[in-house]
Motif scaffolding. Structure first.
Motif, PDB file in Angstrom:
ATOM      1  N   SER A  89     -18.559   3.958   6.957  1.00 35.45           N
ATOM      2  CA  SER A  89     -17.309   3.242   7.175  1.00 35.45           C
ATOM      3  C   SER A  89     -16.871   2.583   5.875  1.00 35.45           C
ATOM      4  CB  SER A  89     -17.464   2.200   8.292  1.00 35.45           C
ATOM      5  OG  SER A  89     -18.453   1.260   7.948  1.00 35.45           O
ATOM      6  N   ILE A  90     -15.675   2.034   5.895  1.00 33.69           N
ATOM      7  CA  ILE A  90     -15.122   1.367   4.716  1.00 33.69           C
ATOM      8  C   ILE A  90     -15.057  -0.125   4.992  1.00 33.69           C
ATOM      9  CG2 ILE A  90     -13.089   1.124   3.243  1.00 33.69           C
ATOM     10  CD1 ILE A  90     -12.515   4.096   3.879  1.00 33.69           C
ATOM     11  N   GLU A  91     -15.656  -0.896   4.106  1.00 37.14           N
ATOM     12  CA  GLU A  91     -15.725  -2.338   4.303  1.00 37.14           C
ATOM     13  C   GLU A  91     -14.812  -3.065   3.321  1.00 37.14           C
ATOM     14  OE1 GLU A  91     -19.467  -4.973   5.043  1.00 37.14           O
ATOM     15  OE2 GLU A  91     -19.161  -4.812   2.867  1.00 37.14           O
ATOM     16  N   PRO A  92     -13.867  -3.856   3.838  1.00 42.45           N
ATOM     17  CA  PRO A  92     -13.058  -4.693   2.943  1.00 42.45           C
ATOM     18  C   PRO A  92     -13.902  -5.844   2.410  1.00 42.45           C
ATOM     19  CG  PRO A  92     -12.020  -4.417   5.117  1.00 42.45           C
ATOM     20  CD  PRO A  92     -13.434  -3.992   5.243  1.00 42.45           C
ATOM     21  N   ARG A  93     -13.788  -6.115   1.121  1.00 45.04           N
ATOM     22  CA  ARG A  93     -14.518  -7.224   0.519  1.00 45.04           C
ATOM     23  C   ARG A  93     -13.554  -8.128  -0.232  1.00 45.04           C
ATOM     24  NH1 ARG A  93     -20.383  -4.767  -1.453  1.00 45.04           N
ATOM     25  NH2 ARG A  93     -20.951  -3.938   0.593  1.00 45.04           N
ATOM     26  N   LYS A 111     -16.745   7.784   0.508  1.00 49.63           N
ATOM     27  CA  LYS A 111     -16.663   7.189  -0.824  1.00 49.63           C
ATOM     28  C   LYS A 111     -15.299   7.463  -1.452  1.00 49.63           C
ATOM     29  CE  LYS A 111     -21.608   7.217  -1.985  1.00 49.63           C
ATOM     30  NZ  LYS A 111     -22.666   7.773  -2.858  1.00 49.63           N
ATOM     31  N   LYS A 112     -14.801   8.687  -1.281  1.00 49.20           N
ATOM     32  CA  LYS A 112     -13.492   9.040  -1.820  1.00 49.20           C
ATOM     33  C   LYS A 112     -12.383   8.232  -1.168  1.00 49.20           C
ATOM     34  CE  LYS A 112     -14.117  12.248  -4.967  1.00 49.20           C
ATOM     35  NZ  LYS A 112     -13.623  12.060  -6.363  1.00 49.20           N
ATOM     36  N   LYS A 113     -12.508   7.998   0.149  1.00 50.31           N
ATOM     37  CA  LYS A 113     -11.486   7.224   0.852  1.00 50.31           C
ATOM     38  C   LYS A 113     -11.431   5.787   0.331  1.00 50.31           C
ATOM     39  CE  LYS A 113     -11.042   9.740   5.201  1.00 50.31           C
ATOM     40  NZ  LYS A 113     -11.101   9.663   6.684  1.00 50.31           N
ATOM     41  N   ALA A 114     -12.582   5.217   0.071  1.00 56.11           N
ATOM     42  CA  ALA A 114     -12.611   3.864  -0.501  1.00 56.11           C
ATOM     43  C   ALA A 114     -11.950   3.848  -1.873  1.00 56.11           C
ATOM     44  CB  ALA A 114     -14.049   3.361  -0.582  1.00 56.11           C
ATOM     45  N   GLU A 115     -12.221   4.874  -2.683  1.00 55.45           N
ATOM     46  CA  GLU A 115     -11.605   4.974  -4.007  1.00 55.45           C
ATOM     47  C   GLU A 115     -10.090   5.088  -3.896  1.00 55.45           C
ATOM     48  OE1 GLU A 115     -13.411   8.271  -5.961  1.00 55.45           O
ATOM     49  OE2 GLU A 115     -15.417   7.376  -6.008  1.00 55.45           O
ATOM     50  N   VAL A 173       0.841  -1.185   0.000  1.00 52.63           N
ATOM     51  CA  VAL A 173       0.000   0.000   0.000  1.00 52.63           C
ATOM     52  C   VAL A 173       0.879   1.239   0.000  1.00 52.63           C
ATOM     53  CG1 VAL A 173      -1.787   1.278   1.231  1.00 52.63           C
ATOM     54  CG2 VAL A 173      -1.792  -1.216   1.298  1.00 52.63           C
ATOM     55  N   ASP A 174       0.599   2.152  -0.883  1.00 59.18           N
ATOM     56  CA  ASP A 174       1.335   3.411  -0.937  1.00 59.18           C
ATOM     57  C   ASP A 174       0.775   4.334   0.134  1.00 59.18           C
ATOM     58  OD1 ASP A 174       2.458   5.851  -1.497  1.00 59.18           O
ATOM     59  OD2 ASP A 174       2.291   5.641  -3.664  1.00 59.18           O
ATOM     60  N   SER A 175       1.318   4.239   1.355  1.00 59.09           N
ATOM     61  CA  SER A 175       0.755   4.979   2.478  1.00 59.09           C
ATOM     62  C   SER A 175       0.951   6.487   2.335  1.00 59.09           C
ATOM     63  CB  SER A 175       1.362   4.492   3.795  1.00 59.09           C
ATOM     64  OG  SER A 175       2.753   4.702   3.811  1.00 59.09           O
ATOM     65  N   LYS A 176       2.040   6.903   1.702  1.00 62.03           N
ATOM     66  CA  LYS A 176       2.255   8.346   1.499  1.00 62.03           C
ATOM     67  C   LYS A 176       1.152   8.932   0.630  1.00 62.03           C
ATOM     68  CE  LYS A 176       7.204   9.227   2.062  1.00 62.03           C
ATOM     69  NZ  LYS A 176       8.436   9.661   1.368  1.00 62.03           N
ATOM     70  N   SER A 177       0.854   8.243  -0.468  1.00 60.92           N
ATOM     71  CA  SER A 177      -0.186   8.748  -1.367  1.00 60.92           C
ATOM     72  C   SER A 177      -1.556   8.692  -0.716  1.00 60.92           C
ATOM     73  CB  SER A 177      -0.193   7.942  -2.668  1.00 60.92           C
ATOM     74  OG  SER A 177       1.012   8.132  -3.384  1.00 60.92           O
ATOM     75  N   VAL A 178      -1.818   7.626   0.053  1.00 68.44           N
ATOM     76  CA  VAL A 178      -3.097   7.529   0.752  1.00 68.44           C
ATOM     77  C   VAL A 178      -3.265   8.708   1.701  1.00 68.44           C
ATOM     78  CG1 VAL A 178      -4.403   6.219   2.464  1.00 68.44           C
ATOM     79  CG2 VAL A 178      -3.319   5.024   0.561  1.00 68.44           C
ATOM     80  N   VAL A 235      -8.482  -8.244  -2.095  1.00 69.90           N
ATOM     81  CA  VAL A 235      -9.303  -7.387  -1.246  1.00 69.90           C
ATOM     82  C   VAL A 235      -9.612  -6.071  -1.956  1.00 69.90           C
ATOM     83  CG1 VAL A 235      -9.424  -6.138   0.958  1.00 69.90           C
ATOM     84  CG2 VAL A 235      -8.344  -8.399   0.851  1.00 69.90           C
ATOM     85  N   SER A 236     -10.885  -5.700  -1.970  1.00 66.56           N
ATOM     86  CA  SER A 236     -11.280  -4.375  -2.439  1.00 66.56           C
ATOM     87  C   SER A 236     -11.983  -3.664  -1.287  1.00 66.56           C
ATOM     88  CB  SER A 236     -12.204  -4.461  -3.652  1.00 66.56           C
ATOM     89  OG  SER A 236     -13.450  -5.027  -3.286  1.00 66.56           O
ATOM     90  N   PHE A 237     -12.110  -2.349  -1.403  1.00 63.78           N
ATOM     91  CA  PHE A 237     -12.687  -1.549  -0.331  1.00 63.78           C
ATOM     92  C   PHE A 237     -13.904  -0.799  -0.855  1.00 63.78           C
ATOM     93  CE2 PHE A 237      -8.186  -2.088   0.340  1.00 63.78           C
ATOM     94  CZ  PHE A 237      -8.124  -2.507   1.661  1.00 63.78           C
ATOM     95  N   GLU A 238     -14.999  -0.859  -0.087  1.00 65.24           N
ATOM     96  CA  GLU A 238     -16.228  -0.201  -0.509  1.00 65.24           C
ATOM     97  C   GLU A 238     -16.807   0.618   0.629  1.00 65.24           C
ATOM     98  OE1 GLU A 238     -19.010  -2.418  -2.749  1.00 65.24           O
ATOM     99  OE2 GLU A 238     -17.500  -3.754  -3.612  1.00 65.24           O
ATOM    100  N   SER A 239     -17.357   1.755   0.268  1.00 62.35           N
ATOM    101  CA  SER A 239     -17.993   2.640   1.243  1.00 62.35           C
ATOM    102  C   SER A 239     -19.361   2.091   1.609  1.00 62.35           C
ATOM    103  CB  SER A 239     -18.148   4.040   0.639  1.00 62.35           C
ATOM    104  OG  SER A 239     -18.891   4.871   1.502  1.00 62.35           O
TER     105      SER A 239
END
Length: 407
Positions: free
Chosen positions: A369-373, A315-319, A293-298, A341-345
């Protein structure tokens, strides 16, 4: 609004918060990224993961049955005035209490920072006198040793608690107090000449107190936990393993780059700035999770979201996470990917009421919240929560509490 990232994905908080997509100077990507998908059905995967989790907890649940638990419990009952929460007892009895509650996260926390500072002021040998119901003290120049009966039926002092400490000569300041840092620390419980519990801790430091190596081992009956951390401040390698007998229960490895200066780490409220990028893998029994994960960019894009509504921001955070994160679950022995794993709002609506002085007034609010799927080979998606509700929930709670400082 709750902040739930991959900490909900079987305790892989480190993978999500501190990993980075591979660059030219970064460590190699986890092998899972190069693996093929398993062709098993979603239902079979679910059964396998649930069994993996319940098998893990079934073994963890035997921890309170280890002999050292009853012996230390009797020690406390023998003399209720013994201050088990202070040095030199702190780490050993914190581990004991965590083991009673099957709380592996707390065992890890207690083990990694043994309370061994200035132990020499406690050096002496104490022997329990069953007739006088008190301790007989004799002098010692190099250890603290406590001899007592292991249980109410013991006719002799067949249990021995011992503590030994070697100072490094390096002084560091924490919260305004100066401490001499330990080079080594050993705490053990022996019953009938057999070690039932042991904590060993070896450390090296730079002259300014920055740790360069911590090698910590905890034996709790048939369980063993090992923690190894090496650091040159700019690069940190760490590993944590937990076994019962010959069975590997948990294995966490992390290679990170950043600024792990001790003062920077102590004062940090976020992981950003301490760990810039890392490669991480996490194993529970036969399941391995690995991520980049690119934590700096996140962090940069999170900070740039501005004054959006809670719904839009979530929604933007999940994107953003889907843009910069690659996380995988795989079978360790089969070397096949279970799912990505994907992330959804998601939004959850709750209703409560408040008293306005005359009546109760209903109030509705929305929690985002953000849900991992999990995304399987057939492109189907399943909420990670469905996989973790059985077997993993206790472990997730333990590590979620530990990971909150990184939010």
């Amino acid at each position: 609004m709750k902040k739930r990232l991959l900490i909900l994905a079987m305790a892989t908080a480190v993978a999500l918060s501190s990993c980075k997509k591979k660059g030219p100077d970064d460590p190699p990507e986890p092998e899972e990224i190069k693996l093929e998908y398993s062709n098993l059905s979603v239902e079979v995967h679910k059964k396998n993961l649930e069994k993996n989790g319940t098998d893990f907890l079934a073994l963890i649940n035997t921890l309170p049955d280890e002999k050292f638990i009853d012996v230390l419990k009797y020690f406390i009952e023998l003399d209720k005035n013994v201050p088990t929460y202070t040095a030199p007892f702190g780490s050993l009895f914190t581990i004991y209490e965590a083991a009673q509650g099957e709380n592996i996260a707390s065992v890890f926390e207690a083990a990694k920072t043994p309370n061994a500072r200035n132990l020499s002021e406690f050096f002496a040998v104490y022997t329990w006198d069953p007739t006088e119901k008190k301790w007989i003290k004799t002098a010692s120049a190099n250890k603290l040793e406590i001899k007592f009966p292991a249980d109410k039926n013991s006719k002799t002092n067949n249990a021995v608690l011992s503590f030994a400490y070697t100072a490094s000569g390096i002084v560091s300041t924490f919260d305004g107090q100066k401490y001499t840092l330990p080079t080594s620390y050993v705490a053990s419980l022996t019953v009938d000449n057999k070690e039932e519990m042991k904590l060993t801790s070896n450390h090296t430091y730079k002259a300014d107190g920055n740790p360069t190596k911590a090698d910590i081992n905890v034996m709790m009956g048939s369980f063993n936990m090992a923690v190894l951390v090496t650091s040159d401040v700019k690069k940190v390698n760490s590993s944590l393993t937990l076994t019962k007998g010959k069975t590997s229960l948990l294995n966490l490895k992390n290679e990170a780059n950043g600024n792990a200066d001790i003062n920077n780490a102590i004062n940090a409220t976020k992981i950003n700035g301490i760990l810039d990028n890392a490669n991480t893998s996490f194993e529970i029994m036969n399941v391995r999770l690995a991520g980049v994960v690119d934590s700096k960019s996140v962090t940069t894009e999170y900070d740039a979201l501005g004054n959006l509504s809670d719904e839009a921001k979530n929604k933007k955070k999940a994107e953003i996470l889907n843009k910069y994160a690659e996380v995988y679950a795989a079978y360790k022995t089969e070397n096949k990917i279970i799912a990505k794993v994907s992330f959804e709002s998601i939004a959850e609506t709750y209703t409560s009421s408040y008293w306005n002085g005359t009546d109760f007034v209903p109030e509705t609010y929305i929690d985002y919240s953000i849900e991992p799927r999990l995304v399987f080979n057939d492109k189907s998606k399943v909420s990670l929560k469905a996989f973790t509700e059985t077997g993993f929930s206790k472990l997730i709670t333990d590590f979620e509490n530990y990971g909150k400082r990184f939010e």
